[in-house]
Structure formats: C-alpha cells, structure tokens
Design an enzyme around this catalytic site. Structure first.
Site, PDB file in Angstrom:
ATOM      1  N   HIS A  45       9.353  17.419 -11.794  1.00 46.81           N
ATOM      2  CA  HIS A  45      10.347  18.119 -10.963  1.00 46.81           C
ATOM      3  C   HIS A  45      11.322  17.136 -10.315  1.00 46.81           C
ATOM      4  O   HIS A  45      11.791  17.355  -9.200  1.00 46.81           O
ATOM      5  CB  HIS A  45       9.658  19.004  -9.912  1.00 46.81           C
ATOM      6  CG  HIS A  45       9.020  20.225 -10.514  1.00 46.81           C
ATOM      7  ND1 HIS A  45       9.674  21.417 -10.663  1.00 46.81           N
ATOM      8  CD2 HIS A  45       7.795  20.404 -11.070  1.00 46.81           C
ATOM      9  CE1 HIS A  45       8.873  22.302 -11.259  1.00 46.81           C
ATOM     10  NE2 HIS A  45       7.723  21.708 -11.516  1.00 46.81           N
ATOM     11  N   ALA A 134       5.075  27.182 -22.938  1.00 45.18           N
ATOM     12  CA  ALA A 134       3.857  26.430 -22.594  1.00 45.18           C
ATOM     13  C   ALA A 134       4.177  25.119 -21.893  1.00 45.18           C
ATOM     14  O   ALA A 134       3.303  24.286 -21.700  1.00 45.18           O
ATOM     15  CB  ALA A 134       3.040  26.168 -23.857  1.00 45.18           C
ATOM     16  N   GLY A 135       5.442  24.897 -21.539  1.00 40.20           N
ATOM     17  CA  GLY A 135       5.803  23.657 -20.848  1.00 40.20           C
ATOM     18  C   GLY A 135       6.105  22.517 -21.798  1.00 40.20           C
ATOM     19  O   GLY A 135       6.178  21.369 -21.391  1.00 40.20           O
ATOM     20  N   LEU A 136       6.292  22.823 -23.106  1.00 41.83           N
ATOM     21  CA  LEU A 136       6.593  21.767 -24.080  1.00 41.83           C
ATOM     22  C   LEU A 136       8.052  21.843 -24.544  1.00 41.83           C
ATOM     23  O   LEU A 136       8.428  21.276 -25.555  1.00 41.83           O
ATOM     24  CB  LEU A 136       5.643  21.863 -25.279  1.00 41.83           C
ATOM     25  CG  LEU A 136       4.156  21.779 -24.939  1.00 41.83           C
ATOM     26  CD1 LEU A 136       3.300  21.856 -26.199  1.00 41.83           C
ATOM     27  CD2 LEU A 136       3.836  20.497 -24.180  1.00 41.83           C
ATOM     28  N   SER A 137       8.839  22.585 -23.794  1.00 44.36           N
ATOM     29  CA  SER A 137      10.286  22.647 -23.990  1.00 44.36           C
ATOM     30  C   SER A 137      10.715  23.238 -25.324  1.00 44.36           C
ATOM     31  O   SER A 137      11.512  22.652 -26.075  1.00 44.36           O
ATOM     32  CB  SER A 137      10.920  21.274 -23.801  1.00 44.36           C
ATOM     33  OG  SER A 137      12.277  21.489 -23.533  1.00 44.36           O
ATOM     34  N   SER A 138      10.223  24.442 -25.584  1.00 41.73           N
ATOM     35  CA  SER A 138      10.663  25.142 -26.792  1.00 41.73           C
ATOM     36  C   SER A 138      12.165  25.423 -26.737  1.00 41.73           C
ATOM     37  O   SER A 138      12.834  25.436 -27.772  1.00 41.73           O
ATOM     38  CB  SER A 138       9.872  26.438 -26.973  1.00 41.73           C
ATOM     39  OG  SER A 138       9.821  27.166 -25.773  1.00 41.73           O
ATOM     40  N   SER A 139      12.726  25.608 -25.539  1.00 43.90           N
ATOM     41  CA  SER A 139      14.154  25.949 -25.466  1.00 43.90           C
ATOM     42  C   SER A 139      15.027  24.752 -25.849  1.00 43.90           C
ATOM     43  O   SER A 139      15.977  24.895 -26.624  1.00 43.90           O
ATOM     44  CB  SER A 139      14.527  26.480 -24.082  1.00 43.90           C
ATOM     45  OG  SER A 139      14.086  25.595 -23.091  1.00 43.90           O
ATOM     46  N   GLU A 171      22.181  26.420 -22.692  1.00 49.41           N
ATOM     47  CA  GLU A 171      21.191  26.920 -21.734  1.00 49.41           C
ATOM     48  C   GLU A 171      21.828  27.283 -20.397  1.00 49.41           C
ATOM     49  O   GLU A 171      21.525  28.302 -19.804  1.00 49.41           O
ATOM     50  CB  GLU A 171      20.097  25.870 -21.518  1.00 49.41           C
ATOM     51  CG  GLU A 171      19.110  25.824 -22.659  1.00 49.41           C
ATOM     52  CD  GLU A 171      17.723  25.400 -22.212  1.00 49.41           C
ATOM     53  OE1 GLU A 171      17.099  26.123 -21.422  1.00 49.41           O
ATOM     54  OE2 GLU A 171      17.289  24.332 -22.655  1.00 49.41           O
ATOM     55  N   ASP A 183      14.997  17.820 -20.637  1.00 48.21           N
ATOM     56  CA  ASP A 183      14.460  18.319 -21.908  1.00 48.21           C
ATOM     57  C   ASP A 183      15.375  18.033 -23.103  1.00 48.21           C
ATOM     58  O   ASP A 183      14.921  17.473 -24.106  1.00 48.21           O
ATOM     59  CB  ASP A 183      14.115  19.806 -21.788  1.00 48.21           C
ATOM     60  CG  ASP A 183      13.060  20.050 -20.715  1.00 48.21           C
ATOM     61  OD1 ASP A 183      12.420  19.063 -20.292  1.00 48.21           O
ATOM     62  OD2 ASP A 183      12.886  21.202 -20.305  1.00 48.21           O
TER      63      ASP A 183
HETATM   64  C1  GLA Z   1      10.912  22.449 -16.641  1.00 49.00           C
HETATM   65  C2  GLA Z   1      12.406  22.169 -16.739  1.00 49.00           C
HETATM   66  C3  GLA Z   1      12.684  20.671 -16.721  1.00 49.00           C
HETATM   67  C4  GLA Z   1      11.983  20.023 -15.531  1.00 49.00           C
HETATM   68  C5  GLA Z   1      10.518  20.393 -15.517  1.00 49.00           C
HETATM   69  C6  GLA Z   1       9.774  19.869 -14.304  1.00 49.00           C
HETATM   70  O1  GLA Z   1      10.253  22.030 -17.797  1.00 49.00           O
HETATM   71  O2  GLA Z   1      12.917  22.712 -17.941  1.00 49.00           O
HETATM   72  O3  GLA Z   1      14.083  20.466 -16.692  1.00 49.00           O
HETATM   73  O4  GLA Z   1      12.623  20.387 -14.343  1.00 49.00           O
HETATM   74  O5  GLA Z   1      10.343  21.792 -15.531  1.00 49.00           O
HETATM   75  O6  GLA Z   1       9.687  18.467 -14.335  1.00 49.00           O
END
Ligand code: GLA
Length: 397
Positions: A45, A134-139, A171, A183
């Site tokens: 963050h 899932a927090g692996l940045s699919s977008s 985005e 990301d």
């Molecule tokens: C998400 C956001 C990122 C980043 C993280 C936290 O994945 O897409 O830009 O802010 O949360 O580190």
C-alpha cells in the site's frame, strides 16, 4: 485457485487455448501472446502514497490469441466465461460496460487515440492461468498484455513505457479504478530472476537480482474473494490522503505521505483520528522496511529481507486492517517451516494470496505442511505455486 501449472503443463495450456481459438473463429493461423501477473514482496500500500515497492512478475498470467480481420470489427471472447462481444473500431463504447472486456477495450481506445492507427479489426480470445481478484494483478496482466499484442499485430511501434501508460490509462480513465502505478510497471518492465525496485514518487526503477540458486517464492491462495474489497481499498486510499493532509503542515515540502518523516508522526500523531494515525504509521514504517529490504537484498542478506516481509504482514494486519484469518493462518504456518525466510499477504489484502520467501532446499514438504494446517482450520486446501520471476509480456506462438 487451482494450482498454477508447472512449465511443462503451461505448454498444454497454450495448446488448449489455440485449439479454443480455432474452434471459435475457424482454423486459420493465429498469434498467441502471454503477459504475467505479479506478487509484491515489499512496499504494501505504498504505491498510491508515493513510496517504493518491490514486485516480482510471475509465470501465471493472461494468454491472448489474435488474428487480423478484413474489416474494422473487434471481436473479444474469454475462455473463462464464454461471453463474446463485437464492436466497431470506429464506434467503440465511450463508457465502461461493467464487464471484463472493459480492460482490453480501454487499452484499444488508448492505442487508437495515441497512434491514430488505420488499424484492421481483430478476433481475440483471452484466457490464461491467473486467478482473478486474488491479488496477483490480473487487471494489469490483461491490460499490459493487450497493449503488447496490439503493438505486435498493428505495428504501432509503442515503447514499453507507452504500453504501461496505455494500461494505466485504461484502468484509470476507462474502467474507472484509481489504481497505483505498481502493477502495470511490474508486468511491463519485468525481467527474469529480478525484482523490480520502483519508486512510485517519480516512477524511476531498476532491477534487483533475486538469486534462484538460493531462494524461491511461493504463493498460497486463501480462496477468499471479497466482494467489498474494491470499496475497502478505496477507503484506505482516502484514509491515507486524509492522514497526509493532517500531517503535511508539519513536514516542509512534503508532496505525499511517503515524504512525511516518522518523527513528525511521532510528534503529532495524537492529533489525528486514531484510525488515520494507524494507517499513516503503517505507511511510514513500511517505507523504512522497504529500504531496509533493498539494502539487505543488495548485500545478499536474505534473512533480513525475509524479516521485513513478516514485519510488513503484522503491520498490514494490526495497523492497516487488510488481513483476514485465512491470510494470517497461511503466514503463521509458513513461518513455522524451517527455511522460510519471510511471509506476508500480497496485493491489496482482504483475501487473495500470501507470498512466502524460502530457501530453495526448504521447498520439499512446505506445501504439505501449510496445506494440512490450513485445511484443518478452513476445510479446504490452499493452492500453492512456486515462482522465480517471469521475463514479461511476449509472443509465444
Ligand atoms: C492493489 C493495487 C496496487 C497496490 C496494492 C497494495 O493490488 O492494485 O496498486 O496499491 O493493492 O500494495
């Protein structure tokens, strides 16, 4: 998630993807592209607070197959939901459709505006092996991957920086998510076996080697997907903005929360709403931890690096309130395994995945150890996959 396929299984996945493309659009030639996802090892963050981050691209990502058309129509389909949409390049939607197609559409709009290209229409099939949300940045994976593919098939000559910019513009400007820069940079500027060091204040970056003979990165998925995660994420962004506003007057020349010295928070934090004080403390301490981790990595001191990751998780749980019991369980259990150097949640939190840094020779047995304990408590096994760092967006076939 199911487990991310091992490299030899990946070839089968690509084959199946091409087969799906032919079944849908007919048997002529198609080009197939891949774009990775990412895990973030340090700097949680921090991107939207102007701080440094340390993401690593992973070989789970988006696959897109593409074939030019003789007209100016754009057909998009996904192996994940069977939905197929057709648009005219001369009359693309000007507002998002609340569908996954918003991501590639936003990129197409940006690339057409930027290049003024007399582009041909395309048949596209998206898919891959990255769990969504899932927090692996699919977008970022789909957006940067789309920009890469368009550049190749339309010959637009976009630089990597412009492809990353296209992903960000899609985005922020089209899908409508006020995301940080981490990301798309992590995906676009990936280098195999390297962590990206990205300073989000001025977008400067460099590549720091992660020695694959010594360490490997594991990702364990809680399977938890929070509907409200986007709202909670936006709330954290807003809380950090408010904390910065409250502290900026005590920190000469500060342009973002990252610029505020910890001593200013120590001296004036009591005047803040206690929640804002906690958020600011996480951010400012995480900035220090991330610089410590960088130094440790450069000195080859992976124990100190791992300790920063675990401290980051405690802070994300106690001060930033973005963990959930499933993530805490994965992190605590992994840290009990001999040879695990550090563990923490990755991405925004509220579910999704934990990332674990471990010595290469500690790998045998880790999966069973973590899975058994997680299953005892939550009644299901977490998918665990191992990564070394991916080369970034590329053409496969
Ligand atoms: C998400 C956001 C990122 C980043 C993280 C936290 O994945 O897409 O830009 O802010 O949360 O580190």
């Amino acid at each position: 998630m199911g487990k991310i396929p091992e490299p030899h299984e990946f070839a089968n996945l690509v084959e199946a993807h091409l087969h799906g493309f032919h079944a849908r659009y007919g048997p002529r030639d198609a080009r197939v592209f891949f774009s990775p996802g990412r895990v973030n090892l340090m700097g949680a963050h921090l991107d939207y607070n102007g701080g440094p981050v340390m993401p690593l691209a992973v070989h789970a990502g988006t696959i897109v197959a593409s074939r030019p058309r003789g007209d100016r129509r754009l057909r998009l389909a996904s192996t994940l939901d069977g939905e197929e949409r057709t648009f005219r390049l001369d009359d693309l939607p000007s507002a998002p459709l609340s569908s996954w197609v918003d991501y590639p559409l936003g990129v197409v709009r940006f690339v057409l505006e930027r290049t003024g290209s007399e582009a041909c229409g395309l048949d596209l099939l998206f898919g891959g092996n990255l769990p969504i949300g899932a927090g692996l940045s699919s977008s970022a994976s789909i957006c940067v991957g789309t920009a890469h593919m368009l550049d190749a098939v339309w010959g637009t000559g976009l630089s990597v920086q412009e492809r990353v910019d296209a992903a960000l513009a899609a985005e922020r400007g089209f899908v409508g998510v006020n995301c940080g820069i981490m990301d798309p940079y992590a995906v676009g500027f990936a280098r195999p076996g390297h962590i990206l060091w990205l300073d989000c204040k001025d977008a400067s970056f460099e590549h720091l080697p992660l020695d694959p003979t010594r360490v490997v990165v594991a990702v364990a998925d809680t399977g938890v997907r929070r509907q409200l995660a986007q709202g909670e994420f936006n709330r954290r962004v807003e809380e950090c903005r408010l904390a910065f506003e409250a502290l900026a007057g005590y920190a000469n020349g500060a342009r973002c929360l990252r610029d505020v010295p910890l001593s200013v928070l120590d001296a004036h934090g009591a005047r803040l709403d206690p929640v804002l004080e906690k958020r600011a403390r996480h951010v400012l301490e995480e900035v220090e931890r991330t610089f410590t981790a960088r130094r440790a990595l450069l000195e080859g001191d992976l124990h100190t690096f791992g300790k920063q990751m675990s401290a980051a998780h405690r802070s994300l749980s106690d001060l930033f309130d973005v963990s959930v019991p499933e993530l805490d369980c994965l992190v605590e259990t992994a840290l009990e395994w001999n040879g695990v150097l550090g563990a923490r949640l990755t991405g925004a939190g509220f579910g999704g995945c934990a990332v674990i840094l471990l010595a290469v020779d500690a790998r045998p047995g880790l999966e069973e150890w973590v899975s058994t304990r997680f299953e005892e408590r939550f009644g299901r096994a977490p998918g665990i996959s191992f990564f070394e760092g991916d080369p970034g967006p590329r053409e496969l076939l």
